[in-house]
Design a protein around this motif. Structure first.
Motif, PDB file in Angstrom:
ATOM      1  N   ALA A  57       0.865  -1.183   0.000  1.00 55.54           N
ATOM      2  CA  ALA A  57       0.000   0.000   0.000  1.00 55.54           C
ATOM      3  C   ALA A  57       0.901   1.233   0.000  1.00 55.54           C
ATOM      4  N   ARG A  58       0.427   2.294  -0.634  1.00 55.50           N
ATOM      5  CA  ARG A  58       1.246   3.499  -0.708  1.00 55.50           C
ATOM      6  C   ARG A  58       0.365   4.734  -0.807  1.00 55.50           C
ATOM      7  N   LYS A  59       0.996   5.888  -0.636  1.00 57.37           N
ATOM      8  CA  LYS A  59       0.297   7.168  -0.762  1.00 57.37           C
ATOM      9  C   LYS A  59       0.388   7.621  -2.207  1.00 57.37           C
ATOM     10  N   GLY A  60      -0.669   8.232  -2.696  1.00 52.94           N
ATOM     11  CA  GLY A  60      -0.694   8.771  -4.045  1.00 52.94           C
ATOM     12  C   GLY A  60      -1.331  10.147  -4.042  1.00 52.94           C
ATOM     13  N   MET A  61      -1.572  10.686  -5.239  1.00 51.54           N
ATOM     14  CA  MET A  61      -2.162  12.008  -5.335  1.00 51.54           C
ATOM     15  C   MET A  61      -3.187  12.012  -6.464  1.00 51.54           C
ATOM     16  N   ASN A  62      -4.329  12.582  -6.210  1.00 54.13           N
ATOM     17  CA  ASN A  62      -5.338  12.764  -7.239  1.00 54.13           C
ATOM     18  C   ASN A  62      -4.819  13.841  -8.194  1.00 54.13           C
ATOM     19  N   PRO A  63      -4.633  13.507  -9.485  1.00 56.38           N
ATOM     20  CA  PRO A  63      -4.029  14.488 -10.389  1.00 56.38           C
ATOM     21  C   PRO A  63      -4.882  15.722 -10.667  1.00 56.38           C
ATOM     22  N   SER A  64      -6.185  15.629 -10.503  1.00 46.57           N
ATOM     23  CA  SER A  64      -7.022  16.799 -10.794  1.00 46.57           C
ATOM     24  C   SER A  64      -7.169  17.730  -9.591  1.00 46.57           C
ATOM     25  N   THR A  65      -7.180  17.176  -8.372  1.00 46.93           N
ATOM     26  CA  THR A  65      -7.359  18.016  -7.180  1.00 46.93           C
ATOM     27  C   THR A  65      -6.099  18.114  -6.332  1.00 46.93           C
ATOM     28  N   PHE A  66      -5.094  17.308  -6.645  1.00 48.27           N
ATOM     29  CA  PHE A  66      -3.835  17.229  -5.886  1.00 48.27           C
ATOM     30  C   PHE A  66      -4.048  16.823  -4.432  1.00 48.27           C
TER      31      PHE A  66
END
Length: 103
Positions: A57-66
């Protein structure tokens, strides 16, 4: 090459009908899939190894809202070619290079 082309190639090399070769190919795919689900590994000597790997499992980022999001752990299919297959893929031709290849 797609599945239909592979089926036709099997039929040509084995002398089976296209229908029979499609049944054989589907059976092989089913067996590989079942073995990976059951054992997580399938070794074909001279070709390679199919295996199942665990991604953490890892952390990510929503590309549209960051906004930060959590990406869950998951299993992925993996293939590692054999030494022999790598040799065939990377074999160099002997002899002198053509003038265009040297430049």
């Amino acid at each position: 090459m797609n599945k239909k082309e592979l089926t036709n190639a099997i039929a040509e090399r084995t002398g089976l009908s296209k229908f029979e070769s499609r049944k054989v190919l589907n059976a092989v795919i089913e067996i590989i899939t079942e073995e990976m689900v059951r054992n997580g590994r399938l070794l074909l000597i001279g070709f390679g190894t199919f295996s199942v790997k665990q991604k953490a499992a890892r952390k990510g980022m929503n590309p549209s809202t960051f906004a930060p999001i959590d990406i869950p752990a998951k299993k992925i299919a993996s293939f590692k070619p054999s030494i022999y297959l790598n040799f065939l893929l990377n074999r160099k031709k002997r002899g002198r290079k053509k003038k265009e290849e040297r430049e």
